[in-house]
Design a protein around this motif. Structure first.
Motif, PDB file in Angstrom:
ATOM      1  N   MET A 221       0.934  -1.063   0.114  1.00 44.90           N
ATOM      2  CA  MET A 221      -0.025   0.156  -0.048  1.00 44.90           C
ATOM      3  C   MET A 221       0.919   1.198   0.210  1.00 44.90           C
ATOM      4  SD  MET A 221      -1.853   0.101   3.674  1.00 44.90           S
ATOM      5  CE  MET A 221      -1.026  -0.554   5.052  1.00 44.90           C
ATOM      6  N   GLU A 222       1.910   1.196   0.673  1.00 45.61           N
ATOM      7  CA  GLU A 222       1.512   2.468   1.678  1.00 45.61           C
ATOM      8  C   GLU A 222       2.678   3.173   1.330  1.00 45.61           C
ATOM      9  OE1 GLU A 222      -1.283   1.007   4.184  1.00 45.61           O
ATOM     10  OE2 GLU A 222       0.314  -0.251   5.362  1.00 45.61           O
ATOM     11  N   ARG A 223       2.621   4.726   1.571  1.00 44.61           N
ATOM     12  CA  ARG A 223       3.546   5.462   1.367  1.00 44.61           C
ATOM     13  C   ARG A 223       4.497   5.455   2.739  1.00 44.61           C
ATOM     14  NH1 ARG A 223      -0.065  10.064  -1.272  1.00 44.61           N
ATOM     15  NH2 ARG A 223      -0.458   9.133  -3.147  1.00 44.61           N
TER      16      ARG A 223
ATOM     17  N   ALA B  15       2.139   6.785   7.351  1.00 49.09           N
ATOM     18  CA  ALA B  15       1.363   7.802   6.924  1.00 49.09           C
ATOM     19  C   ALA B  15       1.109   7.160   5.067  1.00 49.09           C
ATOM     20  CB  ALA B  15       1.791   9.173   6.664  1.00 49.09           C
ATOM     21  N   HIS B  16       0.012   7.067   4.839  1.00 51.67           N
ATOM     22  CA  HIS B  16      -0.343   6.469   3.472  1.00 51.67           C
ATOM     23  C   HIS B  16      -1.681   6.856   3.172  1.00 51.67           C
ATOM     24  CE1 HIS B  16      -1.964   3.320   6.207  1.00 51.67           C
ATOM     25  NE2 HIS B  16      -2.616   3.128   5.168  1.00 51.67           N
ATOM     26  N   VAL B  17      -2.018   6.448   1.843  1.00 48.07           N
ATOM     27  CA  VAL B  17      -3.413   6.587   1.542  1.00 48.07           C
ATOM     28  C   VAL B  17      -3.690   4.940   0.845  1.00 48.07           C
ATOM     29  CG1 VAL B  17      -3.761   8.764   0.758  1.00 48.07           C
ATOM     30  CG2 VAL B  17      -2.942   7.301  -0.958  1.00 48.07           C
ATOM     31  N   ASP B  18      -4.875   4.443   1.076  1.00 43.47           N
ATOM     32  CA  ASP B  18      -5.131   3.163   0.575  1.00 43.47           C
ATOM     33  C   ASP B  18      -5.466   3.376  -0.847  1.00 43.47           C
ATOM     34  OD1 ASP B  18      -5.148   2.239   3.357  1.00 43.47           O
ATOM     35  OD2 ASP B  18      -7.168   2.369   3.674  1.00 43.47           O
ATOM     36  N   TYR B  19      -5.238   2.234  -1.615  1.00 41.91           N
ATOM     37  CA  TYR B  19      -5.344   2.074  -2.990  1.00 41.91           C
ATOM     38  C   TYR B  19      -6.610   1.906  -3.401  1.00 41.91           C
ATOM     39  CZ  TYR B  19      -0.189   0.493  -2.787  1.00 41.91           C
ATOM     40  OH  TYR B  19       1.087   0.253  -2.564  1.00 41.91           O
TER      41      TYR B  19
ATOM     42  N   PRO C 282      -5.286  10.607   3.379  1.00 39.94           N
ATOM     43  CA  PRO C 282      -4.012  10.138   4.098  1.00 39.94           C
ATOM     44  C   PRO C 282      -4.170   9.693   5.582  1.00 39.94           C
ATOM     45  CG  PRO C 282      -3.600  12.131   2.897  1.00 39.94           C
ATOM     46  CD  PRO C 282      -5.184  12.034   3.037  1.00 39.94           C
ATOM     47  N   HIS C 283      -3.655   8.706   6.045  1.00 44.57           N
ATOM     48  CA  HIS C 283      -4.080   8.290   7.495  1.00 44.57           C
ATOM     49  C   HIS C 283      -2.795   7.570   7.966  1.00 44.57           C
ATOM     50  CE1 HIS C 283      -5.632   5.046   5.099  1.00 44.57           C
ATOM     51  NE2 HIS C 283      -5.413   4.291   5.919  1.00 44.57           N
ATOM     52  N   ARG C 284      -2.888   7.417   9.387  1.00 44.89           N
ATOM     53  CA  ARG C 284      -1.482   6.619  10.022  1.00 44.89           C
ATOM     54  C   ARG C 284      -2.109   6.206  11.437  1.00 44.89           C
ATOM     55  NH1 ARG C 284       2.328  11.763  11.557  1.00 44.89           N
ATOM     56  NH2 ARG C 284       0.843  12.789  13.248  1.00 44.89           N
TER      57      ARG C 284
ATOM     58  N   TYR D 192     -11.426  -3.573   5.780  1.00 45.12           N
ATOM     59  CA  TYR D 192     -11.838  -4.197   4.636  1.00 45.12           C
ATOM     60  C   TYR D 192     -11.535  -3.246   3.522  1.00 45.12           C
ATOM     61  CZ  TYR D 192     -15.124  -6.694   1.312  1.00 45.12           C
ATOM     62  OH  TYR D 192     -15.996  -7.320   0.358  1.00 45.12           O
ATOM     63  N   PHE D 193     -10.589  -3.779   2.472  1.00 41.75           N
ATOM     64  CA  PHE D 193     -10.304  -2.914   1.389  1.00 41.75           C
ATOM     65  C   PHE D 193     -11.182  -3.230   0.141  1.00 41.75           C
ATOM     66  CE2 PHE D 193      -6.549  -3.631   4.054  1.00 41.75           C
ATOM     67  CZ  PHE D 193      -5.885  -2.152   4.251  1.00 41.75           C
ATOM     68  N   CYS D 194     -12.321  -2.390  -0.093  1.00 40.34           N
ATOM     69  CA  CYS D 194     -12.943  -2.569  -1.260  1.00 40.34           C
ATOM     70  C   CYS D 194     -12.455  -2.136  -2.527  1.00 40.34           C
ATOM     71  CB  CYS D 194     -14.241  -2.099  -1.068  1.00 40.34           C
ATOM     72  SG  CYS D 194     -15.348  -2.041  -2.421  1.00 40.34           S
TER      73      CYS D 194
HETATM   74 FE   FE2 Z   1      -4.777   2.414   5.243  1.00 42.60          FE
END
Ligand code: FE2
Ligand code: AKG
Length: 245
Positions: free
Chosen positions: A1-3, A110-114, A168-170, A189-191
């Motif tokens: 994912m993630e940054r 910190a990242h955003v989901d894809y 963006p979340h962490r 749950y990544f939709c």
């Molecule tokens: Fe996430």
């Protein structure tokens, strides 16, 4: 994912399920007798809730009928067809005098989901923070018992030309000593859309006027291509099949 930055240690364990079948759900008959049934029910509930949210997005965006639903027909059927994932996450208690656990350590960088969006259920330990559109301040996400957080993902942001943002979340390590020595659990749950879906704003925003620049210059990729590009930006070109996180 993630940054995440590739250097800061992330203190968490995750278990991902991309396909709901016997092979992928651990059966711990002695220690967790009802686990497989419970997790199957939960996954099916998350899929049903995602379907409801996809319908709500169709109404809100005035898309052609079933525009989102048809593009998410294979959730939890396996990552060869759709990258939707149920992830159980455990952040262990922080032990300050163990190497790598104090200075600079994070629970989740910190990242955003894809994907299209993420449904997130968390316990009451805290630590989740988001950056709201237009600001760079990190805001704490409180905990309402029984609530589920919906986080917009990057594909939804591309699809809607940022009308819905990828947030963006962490997860930070709590400052208070008493709290940091407790573990934290969450379930995400990544939709995601089906891998072959072309992520074209023109399909979704068909009723809305677009500027000349948007309609000519836009290059359209499939969900699969965009996710692979994300993996290679995050982990380097050799990372082909790594999963979100
Ligand atoms: Fe996430
Ligand atoms: O554990 C959490 O609250 C967030 C996890 C997360 O953002 C992720 O796994 O993508």
């Amino acid at each position: 994912m993630e940054r995440f930055d590739g250097k800061t240690p992330e203190l968490r364990h995750t278990y991902n399920i991309c396909k709901l079948d016997d092979k992928n759900i651990p059966r711990e008959a002695e220690t967790l007798p009802d686990f497989a049934e419970e997790i199957t029910t939960l996954a099916n509930d998350f899929t049903a809730l995602s379907t409801f949210i996809l319908k709500a997005l169709e109404v809100a965006l005035e898309t052609p009928p079933k525009c989102f639903l048809d593009k998410h027909s294979e959730m939890l059927s396996g990552d060869d067809v759709n990258m939707t994932t149920l992830r159980m996450i455990y952040y262990p208690a922080i032990v300050d005098d163990e190497p790598g656990q104090s200075e600079g350590a994070v629970r989740c960088g910190a990242h955003v989901d894809y994907g299209t969006f993420t449904l997130l259920a968390q316990d009451s330990e805290g630590g989740l923070e988001v950056q709201l559109p237009g600001g760079d301040k990190w805001e704490r996400v409180g905990h309402l018992p029984g609530s589920i957080l919906i986080n917009g993902g990057e594909l939804l942001s591309i699809w809607t030309r940022e009308r819905y943002h990828a947030v963006p979340h962490r997860v930070v390590v709590p400052e208070r000593a008493k709290i940091r020595t407790r573990g934290r659990h969450s379930i995400a749950y990544f939709c995601h859309p089906d891998n072959s879906t072309m992520i074209s704003p023109r399909d979704i925003l068909a009723n809305q006027t677009e500027s000349a620049e948007e309609s000519t210059d836009e290059k359209i990729y499939s969900a699969y291509e965009l996710i692979q590009k994300k993996f290679s930006d995050t982990y380097g070109p050799s990372s082909q099949e790594s999963n979100e996180s």
